[in-house]
Design a protein around this motif. Structure first.
Motif, PDB file in Angstrom:
ATOM      1  N   LEU A 126       4.828  -0.261 -12.684  1.00 12.23           N
ATOM      2  CA  LEU A 126       4.005  -1.212 -12.576  1.00 12.23           C
ATOM      3  C   LEU A 126       3.054  -1.645 -13.557  1.00 12.23           C
ATOM      4  O   LEU A 126       2.874  -0.705 -14.425  1.00 12.23           O
ATOM      5  CB  LEU A 126       3.205  -0.640 -11.292  1.00 12.23           C
ATOM      6  N   GLN A 135       6.507  -6.196  -6.566  1.00  7.82           N
ATOM      7  CA  GLN A 135       5.501  -6.181  -7.695  1.00  7.82           C
ATOM      8  C   GLN A 135       5.410  -7.568  -7.884  1.00  7.82           C
ATOM      9  O   GLN A 135       6.107  -8.411  -8.356  1.00  7.82           O
ATOM     10  CB  GLN A 135       5.868  -5.296  -8.492  1.00  7.82           C
ATOM     11  N   TRP A 195       7.131  -2.362  -2.688  1.00  7.64           N
ATOM     12  CA  TRP A 195       8.576  -1.451  -2.715  1.00  7.64           C
ATOM     13  C   TRP A 195       9.514  -1.957  -1.888  1.00  7.64           C
ATOM     14  O   TRP A 195      10.073  -1.258  -0.940  1.00  7.64           O
ATOM     15  CB  TRP A 195       8.275   0.141  -2.555  1.00  7.64           C
ATOM     16  N   LEU A 221      -2.668  -7.662  -7.074  1.00 10.23           N
ATOM     17  CA  LEU A 221      -2.693  -7.884  -8.209  1.00 10.23           C
ATOM     18  C   LEU A 221      -4.266  -7.865  -8.740  1.00 10.23           C
ATOM     19  O   LEU A 221      -4.954  -8.749  -8.180  1.00 10.23           O
ATOM     20  CB  LEU A 221      -1.989  -9.044  -8.876  1.00 10.23           C
ATOM     21  N   SER A 241       7.064  -9.206  -1.367  1.00  5.80           N
ATOM     22  CA  SER A 241       6.015  -8.546  -2.020  1.00  5.80           C
ATOM     23  C   SER A 241       4.871  -8.807  -0.922  1.00  5.80           C
ATOM     24  O   SER A 241       3.437  -8.634  -1.441  1.00  5.80           O
ATOM     25  CB  SER A 241       5.272  -9.179  -3.401  1.00  5.80           C
ATOM     26  N   THR A 278       9.621  -4.762 -15.543  1.00  4.51           N
ATOM     27  CA  THR A 278       9.018  -4.995 -14.048  1.00  4.51           C
ATOM     28  C   THR A 278      10.200  -5.820 -13.294  1.00  4.51           C
ATOM     29  O   THR A 278       9.796  -6.091 -12.405  1.00  4.51           O
ATOM     30  CB  THR A 278       7.830  -5.991 -14.534  1.00  4.51           C
ATOM     31  N   ALA A 332       1.355  -6.841  -1.181  1.00  6.35           N
ATOM     32  CA  ALA A 332       1.058  -6.120  -2.656  1.00  6.35           C
ATOM     33  C   ALA A 332      -0.311  -6.730  -3.198  1.00  6.35           C
ATOM     34  O   ALA A 332      -0.688  -7.732  -2.549  1.00  6.35           O
ATOM     35  CB  ALA A 332       2.185  -6.476  -3.656  1.00  6.35           C
ATOM     36  N   GLN A 351       4.598   3.627  -0.775  1.00  3.92           N
ATOM     37  CA  GLN A 351       4.150   3.992  -2.133  1.00  3.92           C
ATOM     38  C   GLN A 351       4.377   5.193  -2.415  1.00  3.92           C
ATOM     39  O   GLN A 351       4.504   5.834  -3.613  1.00  3.92           O
ATOM     40  CB  GLN A 351       2.500   3.472  -2.343  1.00  3.92           C
ATOM     41  N   ALA A 386      -1.552  -3.677 -10.916  1.00  3.63           N
ATOM     42  CA  ALA A 386      -0.472  -4.253 -10.049  1.00  3.63           C
ATOM     43  C   ALA A 386      -0.301  -3.019  -8.874  1.00  3.63           C
ATOM     44  O   ALA A 386      -0.144  -2.231  -9.246  1.00  3.63           O
ATOM     45  CB  ALA A 386       0.488  -4.706 -10.511  1.00  3.63           C
ATOM     46  N   SER A 387      -0.258  -3.322  -7.773  1.00  2.57           N
ATOM     47  CA  SER A 387       0.358  -2.530  -6.525  1.00  2.57           C
ATOM     48  C   SER A 387       1.801  -3.207  -5.998  1.00  2.57           C
ATOM     49  O   SER A 387       1.889  -4.532  -6.190  1.00  2.57           O
ATOM     50  CB  SER A 387      -0.558  -2.025  -5.425  1.00  2.57           C
ATOM     51  N   SER A 388       2.502  -2.291  -5.703  1.00  3.24           N
ATOM     52  CA  SER A 388       3.983  -2.923  -5.156  1.00  3.24           C
ATOM     53  C   SER A 388       3.964  -2.428  -3.642  1.00  3.24           C
ATOM     54  O   SER A 388       3.410  -1.462  -3.330  1.00  3.24           O
ATOM     55  CB  SER A 388       5.088  -2.364  -5.990  1.00  3.24           C
ATOM     56  N   ASP A 436       7.969 -12.332  -7.044  1.00  4.92           N
ATOM     57  CA  ASP A 436       7.490 -10.990  -6.996  1.00  4.92           C
ATOM     58  C   ASP A 436       8.713 -10.025  -6.739  1.00  4.92           C
ATOM     59  O   ASP A 436       8.684  -9.438  -5.572  1.00  4.92           O
ATOM     60  CB  ASP A 436       6.281 -10.755  -6.269  1.00  4.92           C
TER      61      ASP A 436
END
Ligand code: PLP
Length: 388
Positions: A287, A149, A295, A179, A174, A116, A177, A268, A291-293, A145
């Motif tokens: 990921l 992420q 990017w 979580l 981040s 990660t 993003a 994404q 979680a989403s990122s 992050d």
């Protein structure tokens, strides 16, 4: 596409494409500020703070001059100082540790996870023990992050609770993003973000913000960002900073926030395509569950990084290395403590990471050209997939 099949990729992060998308809206918003005469902490600043609290779900948003100050202000609000240890990952941008030293405290470098790129909770736990052994008072964790992420906050909060430490989210990369369905801005006692132009939500200059749910700390942060002035702006109650957001940057952010949800989706989708197509030749980012990122960077890991960088340069594909050195390898930070056992994963990554073009306006044609360039460079010859 040109006749020889090459595609022009004008920039690593194509801010001009975003400008085209905005049409003349940013210009008009800037002229409105110019004509208002309220250049610093004007009504646009109050409005972006209101919209960012609504966006994140955090109770308070205190804007400031940049992401570095956002981190510094959080440490100031916690009265972190001489004799205190603050735990920071070794694989991050230098600002994460810089602010700790500026407060007179001691950064203690923690290793990260290969999968990660974020702080390794086991290394954190060990680093806290090491700091105590050396006579420091553990006070805070700055969890970064990285590349967009969120860090592993479930584990980090457990460790923080066991040692009575405050958790600060360095959310410079981040913002936007999530979580476990919670937005960045609500994952720690303080979340500090940056609106530097290349960040996922970027202004046209410097800017930053701190998010917190704590009413008392929010009041204190408002004072600290403005020379320590009290609510009536007359008394000086604290030793503070000049770290106010200017109205021009707030006006730009208000326009860019309108595009932001669609940009996150586009980033994404690009990350998904990179992952599917590059998985066979390089280690692609993963990921955590839940979680989403956003990017901020799309960073792959390969044993043949320098060869790939050269092939990309020759093909006109911009790349970058974040980061070529751990913080602990930088001269001013060499003598600060590390987790016991050192920082092997962080050091391993510095030799192998490379970031590919990523932004909210990357066309499939341009992305395919990047992908083909990477595949051509890495498919032939020695194995390029970084060993686990
Ligand atoms: C992880 C991280 N922390 C802090 C910062 C500092 O933000 P700023 O450049 O707005 O001061 C950055 C920005 O590059 C960053 O990437």
């Amino acid at each position: 596409m040109s006749k020889d099949g090459t595609v022009s990729i004008p920039a690593f992060i194509d801010l001009a494409a975003q400008r085209r998308q905005m049409g003349d809206r940013a210009g008009k918003a800037l002229i409105a500020v110019l004509e208002s005469g309220q250049y610093v902490l004007g009504p646009q600043v109050t409005e972006i703070e209101r919209q960012l609290t609504a966006f994140t779900g955090a109770k308070h948003c205190i804007s400031c001059a940049n992401g570095t100050d956002a981190l510094l202000l959080a440490l100031m609000a916690e009265r972190v100082g001489v004799g205190d240890a603050v735990f920071v990952p070794a694989f991050t941008f230098v600002a994460t540790a810089e602010v700790v030293v500026l407060q007179g405290a001691t950064p203690v470098f923690v290793d990260v996870r290969r999968d990660t790129f974020n702080m390794d909770p086991e290394s954190l736990d060990a680093a806290i023990g090491e700091a105590k052994k050396r006579g420091f008072k553990p006070r805070a964790i700055v969890a970064v992050d990285l590349f967009g992420q969120p860090a592993d906050y479930a584990r980090i909060h457990e460790i923080a609770a066991a040692h009575d430490l405050v958790v600060i989210d360095d959310a410079a990369q981040s913002f936007g993003a999530t979580l476990d369905c919670k937005k960045v801005g609500t994952l720690a006692a303080y979340s500090a973000t940056s609106f530097y132009p290349s960040k996922p939500l970027g202004a046209y200059g410097d800017g930053g913000a701190i998010f917190t749910d704590d009413d008392v700390k929010a009041e204190l942060l408002l004072s600290l960002r403005n020379h320590g002035k009290g609510p009536d702006q007359k008394e000086t109650e604290e030793i503070g900073l000049n770290s106010r957001l200017d109205s021009f940057q707030a006006a730009v952010l208000l326009e860019k926030l309108k595009l932001f949800p669609a940009e996150i989706k586009a980033r994404q989708a690009s990350a998904e395509r990179y992952g599917v197509k590059l998985r066979a030749v390089a280690k692609v980012p993963e990921l955590m569950a839940g979680a989403s990122s956003v990017w901020a960077q799309y960073t792959i890991v390969t044993e043949r990084r320098d060869e790939l960088a050269k092939a990309c340069r020759e093909a006109g594909v911009p790349t970058a290395v974040h980061y070529a050195q751990t913080l602990h390898q930088l001269a001013p930070y060499r003598d600060y403590p590390t987790a016991p056992g050192g920082l092997p994963q962080s050091e391993w990554l510095t030799d192998r990471v490379i970031s590919l073009p990523m932004h909210g306006y990357l066309s499939e044609e341009a992305q395919d050209f990047v992908i083909d360039t990477v595949l051509d460079a890495l498919r032939s010859g020695a194995s390029s997939v970084a060993a686990e």
